[in-house]
Motif scaffolding. Structure first.
Motif, PDB file in Angstrom:
ATOM      1  N   SER A 238     -50.296 -29.362  13.133  1.00  0.00           N
ATOM      2  CA  SER A 238     -48.842 -29.494  13.088  1.00  0.00           C
ATOM      3  C   SER A 238     -48.214 -28.168  12.687  1.00  0.00           C
ATOM      4  N   ASP A 239     -46.924 -28.055  12.893  1.00  0.00           N
ATOM      5  CA  ASP A 239     -46.222 -26.794  12.659  1.00  0.00           C
ATOM      6  C   ASP A 239     -45.778 -26.611  11.206  1.00  0.00           C
ATOM      7  N   THR A 240     -46.397 -27.354  10.284  1.00  0.00           N
ATOM      8  CA  THR A 240     -46.097 -27.153   8.869  1.00  0.00           C
ATOM      9  C   THR A 240     -46.466 -25.736   8.486  1.00  0.00           C
ATOM     10  N   ILE A 241     -45.519 -24.977   7.988  1.00  0.00           N
ATOM     11  CA  ILE A 241     -45.746 -23.562   7.695  1.00  0.00           C
ATOM     12  C   ILE A 241     -45.759 -23.351   6.189  1.00  0.00           C
ATOM     13  N   TRP A 242     -46.788 -22.677   5.741  1.00  0.00           N
ATOM     14  CA  TRP A 242     -46.896 -22.335   4.329  1.00  0.00           C
ATOM     15  C   TRP A 242     -45.834 -21.310   3.982  1.00  0.00           C
ATOM     16  N   LYS A 243     -45.086 -21.577   2.928  1.00  0.00           N
ATOM     17  CA  LYS A 243     -44.004 -20.679   2.532  1.00  0.00           C
ATOM     18  C   LYS A 243     -44.464 -19.730   1.447  1.00  0.00           C
ATOM     19  N   SER A 244     -44.047 -18.490   1.551  1.00  0.00           N
ATOM     20  CA  SER A 244     -44.410 -17.484   0.564  1.00  0.00           C
ATOM     21  C   SER A 244     -43.835 -17.821  -0.798  1.00  0.00           C
ATOM     22  N   LYS A 245     -44.603 -17.504  -1.842  1.00  0.00           N
ATOM     23  CA  LYS A 245     -44.155 -17.763  -3.210  1.00  0.00           C
ATOM     24  C   LYS A 245     -43.759 -16.470  -3.907  1.00  0.00           C
ATOM     25  N   SER A 246     -43.476 -15.420  -3.143  1.00  0.00           N
ATOM     26  CA  SER A 246     -43.153 -14.145  -3.773  1.00  0.00           C
ATOM     27  C   SER A 246     -41.873 -14.259  -4.581  1.00  0.00           C
ATOM     28  N   VAL A 247     -41.837 -13.572  -5.704  1.00  0.00           N
ATOM     29  CA  VAL A 247     -40.683 -13.587  -6.593  1.00  0.00           C
ATOM     30  C   VAL A 247     -40.177 -12.169  -6.759  1.00  0.00           C
ATOM     31  N   SER A 248     -38.981 -12.062  -7.307  1.00  0.00           N
ATOM     32  CA  SER A 248     -38.384 -10.742  -7.444  1.00  0.00           C
ATOM     33  C   SER A 248     -39.197  -9.861  -8.377  1.00  0.00           C
ATOM     34  N   ALA A 249     -39.289  -8.594  -8.044  1.00  0.00           N
ATOM     35  CA  ALA A 249     -40.054  -7.645  -8.847  1.00  0.00           C
ATOM     36  C   ALA A 249     -39.116  -6.756  -9.634  1.00  0.00           C
ATOM     37  N   ASP A 250     -39.662  -6.122 -10.680  1.00  0.00           N
ATOM     38  CA  ASP A 250     -38.869  -5.223 -11.502  1.00  0.00           C
ATOM     39  C   ASP A 250     -38.826  -3.816 -10.914  1.00  0.00           C
ATOM     40  N   GLN A 251     -39.732  -3.510  -9.985  1.00  0.00           N
ATOM     41  CA  GLN A 251     -39.847  -2.161  -9.458  1.00  0.00           C
ATOM     42  C   GLN A 251     -39.536  -2.149  -7.964  1.00  0.00           C
ATOM     43  N   PRO A 252     -39.067  -1.024  -7.419  1.00  0.00           N
ATOM     44  CA  PRO A 252     -38.835  -0.920  -5.982  1.00  0.00           C
ATOM     45  C   PRO A 252     -40.133  -1.012  -5.193  1.00  0.00           C
ATOM     46  N   GLY A 253     -39.988  -1.129  -3.873  1.00  0.00           N
ATOM     47  CA  GLY A 253     -41.114  -1.409  -3.004  1.00  0.00           C
ATOM     48  C   GLY A 253     -42.313  -0.510  -3.154  1.00  0.00           C
ATOM     49  N   LYS A 254     -42.115   0.817  -3.103  1.00  0.00           N
ATOM     50  CA  LYS A 254     -43.246   1.737  -3.142  1.00  0.00           C
ATOM     51  C   LYS A 254     -43.983   1.664  -4.467  1.00  0.00           C
ATOM     52  N   ILE A 255     -43.245   1.611  -5.569  1.00  0.00           N
ATOM     53  CA  ILE A 255     -43.876   1.527  -6.882  1.00  0.00           C
ATOM     54  C   ILE A 255     -44.643   0.213  -7.012  1.00  0.00           C
ATOM     55  N   ARG A 256     -44.045  -0.839  -6.495  1.00  0.00           N
ATOM     56  CA  ARG A 256     -44.708  -2.141  -6.539  1.00  0.00           C
ATOM     57  C   ARG A 256     -46.015  -2.105  -5.741  1.00  0.00           C
ATOM     58  N   PHE A 257     -45.973  -1.456  -4.580  1.00  0.00           N
ATOM     59  CA  PHE A 257     -47.162  -1.363  -3.752  1.00  0.00           C
ATOM     60  C   PHE A 257     -48.286  -0.633  -4.482  1.00  0.00           C
ATOM     61  N   PHE A 258     -47.949   0.490  -5.100  1.00  0.00           N
ATOM     62  CA  PHE A 258     -48.972   1.259  -5.808  1.00  0.00           C
ATOM     63  C   PHE A 258     -49.459   0.530  -7.062  1.00  0.00           C
ATOM     64  N   SER A 259     -48.587  -0.272  -7.679  1.00  0.00           N
ATOM     65  CA  SER A 259     -49.032  -1.043  -8.846  1.00  0.00           C
ATOM     66  C   SER A 259     -50.042  -2.109  -8.431  1.00  0.00           C
ATOM     67  N   VAL A 260     -49.827  -2.695  -7.257  1.00  0.00           N
ATOM     68  CA  VAL A 260     -50.776  -3.684  -6.748  1.00  0.00           C
ATOM     69  C   VAL A 260     -52.117  -3.027  -6.446  1.00  0.00           C
ATOM     70  N   ILE A 261     -52.069  -1.853  -5.793  1.00  0.00           N
ATOM     71  CA  ILE A 261     -53.309  -1.129  -5.492  1.00  0.00           C
ATOM     72  C   ILE A 261     -54.035  -0.759  -6.787  1.00  0.00           C
ATOM     73  N   ALA A 262     -53.274  -0.313  -7.790  1.00  0.00           N
ATOM     74  CA  ALA A 262     -53.868   0.038  -9.080  1.00  0.00           C
ATOM     75  C   ALA A 262     -54.497  -1.186  -9.741  1.00  0.00           C
ATOM     76  N   ALA A 263     -53.821  -2.329  -9.653  1.00  0.00           N
ATOM     77  CA  ALA A 263     -54.347  -3.561 -10.255  1.00  0.00           C
ATOM     78  C   ALA A 263     -55.666  -3.958  -9.608  1.00  0.00           C
ATOM     79  N   ILE A 264     -55.722  -3.860  -8.271  1.00  0.00           N
ATOM     80  CA  ILE A 264     -56.963  -4.202  -7.565  1.00  0.00           C
ATOM     81  C   ILE A 264     -58.084  -3.242  -7.970  1.00  0.00           C
TER      82      ILE A 264
END
Length: 433
Positions: free
Chosen positions: A215-241
């Motif tokens: 069926s076409d039931t689509i999983w919805k993203s659970k992303s929430v607002s971040a404290d940092q802009p996109g690029k900083i957030r991206f690098f923080s995720v890479i650092a966390a991993i």
């Protein structure tokens, strides 16, 4: 036999839709009562065994929190968009590319980025709409992920493979008087690994190659607002991993690795700190069933061990058959039954090695053949057990929209495609080496 009766009862209960945790508890009761143990003593050993797996449950919970933190940072949205741009591309080449990437993720989760099954609830749910658009049979995806998780630790001595091959398999062989080279361990398991590869190819090119509608039931993203802009957030995720993997490897602790990753995600503002508690609690809830199943499986194993039926089963199998070929087959089959019940090859090997090594020496099996015998007997049943994280993990991601049944869509397909080829290939390996 107590083992056979209790394992068959547990599997039958799962097949008729009894919850896996309840089935394991009832299976433990059946095993204990069959062996003449009182319910009070059964409960004591079950809870003691379950407590021994508390660290595993905590590891899964923290990995789930870390995985959900990654998901809520928005990183999975980028991954989904990467594939979603091509979701109307129904070419065979793109489908192969998508499935191959999932296979690589499964393999990397055991060695290069040893997060085990924690990558599944991060990666798979956002891709369900893509799978639906392409009409990919989710049983195929379950087989691909399970292969990446299981075959990798059997044959590659890195990450979880190092633990299974060197610490668990090699260590227990040495404990029972058979000293082998660390280089011989993956070589001896190569033929059994080829058996699993044959099962994967069968699933890809024959069993589940036809389209399957969802069926076409689509999983919805659970992303929430971040404290940092996109690029900083991206690098923080890479650092966390990166920090998660580094800490896990240095300290040999999934708990400390996942904890480090959660702290980095929080401190760097990968998502709103105000919602950190709800984000991590959602992750704990997501992986809680996996942790409880592993605890129940450990309790079931403790009861089986207390009955004394496992050594009894192995001794009967190993001494009652004059033909070496038939003896090897029955010893592998006994390993399958035990691992199906326990749900962990890592826990099965110590039980089998104590009996199989003396029998192998007595029957004249070479050290390489003995490695293949014990290693395959331990691994048999991991793929295809309802209590194994190798099957629980894929279900946790593929059933996010309620369209993937644990027993019928994960357990039975992986059992048929991996345990049967692994049993045959393991027998060939023991007879040839």
């Amino acid at each position: 036999m107590t083992v056979i009766v209790s394992v068959i009862a547990m599997l039958a209960l799962c097949l008729i839709k009894v919850n896996v945790i309840l089935a394991l508890i009832l299976g433990a009761l059946i095993a204990g009562i069959t062996a003449g143990i009182s319910p009070a003593v059964i409960t004591e050993h079950f809870t003691s065994g379950a407590a021994n797996a508390a660290n595993i449950a905590l590891s899964y919970g923290l990995l789930g929190a870390f995985a959900n933190g990654l998901s809520c940072s928005g990183i999975t949205e980028k991954l989904t968009r990467l594939f979603d741009r091509q979701k109307n591309n129904k070419s065979v080449l793109y489908k192969v590319y998508l499935l191959f990437m999932l296979l690589l993720m499964g393999i990397a989760s055991q060695n290069m980025i040893p997060v085990h099954i924690a990558f599944i609830p991060v990666v798979i749910p956002p891709l369900l709409s893509v799978f639906n658009q392409m009409k990919i049979d989710r049983r195929l995806i379950a087989c691909i992920i399970t292969f990446g998780i299981t075959c990798t630790y059997m044959t590659v001595p890195l990450g979880f493979g190092e633990i299974y091959l060197n610490d668990v398999l090699g260590g227990n062989l040495a404990k029972n008087g058979l000293i082998v080279s660390a280089m011989d361990l993956p070589l001896a398991m190569l033929i059994p690994g080829m058996g699993m590869l044959a099962g994967l190819l069968l699933a890809v090119f024959f069993s589940y190659r036809k389209p399957r509608k969802y069926s076409d039931t689509i999983w919805k993203s659970k992303s929430v607002s971040a404290d940092q802009p996109g690029k900083i957030r991206f690098f923080s995720v890479i650092a966390a991993i990166g920090i998660t993997v580094t800490v896990q490897l240095l300290l040999n602790s999934m708990i400390m690795g996942a904890l480090s990753g959660c702290l980095i995600l929080t401190l760097t503002g990968a998502f709103s700190r105000k919602k950190a508690d709800s984000v991590f609690m959602e992750g704990f809830k997501m992986m809680a069933p996996c942790g409880f199943i592993m605890m129940a499986a450990s309790g079931f194993a403790a009861v089986l061990e207390q009955t004394g039926s496992i050594p009894q089963l192995v001794k009967i199998v190993s001494t009652a058959v004059p033909s070496k070929g038939f003896l090897v087959f029955l010893m592998l089959l006994a390993g399958l039954l035990i691992t199906m019940g326990i749900g962990s090859s890592f826990s099965t090997v110590p039980l089998l090695a104590a009996i199989y090594v003396p029998v192998a020496v007595y029957t004249g099996l070479s050290p390489m053949a003995t490695i293949a015998l014990v290693g395959t007997a331990g691994a048999l049943g991991d793929a295809g057990s309802p209590a194994s994280d190798s099957t629980i993990g894929p279900t946790s991601g593929l059933n996010m929209d309620g369209q993937h049944d644990h027993m019928r869509d994960t357990v039975i397909p992986t059992f048929l495609h991996y345990n049967i080829p692994l049993l045959i290939a393991g027998w060939i390996a023991v007879m040839l080496l």
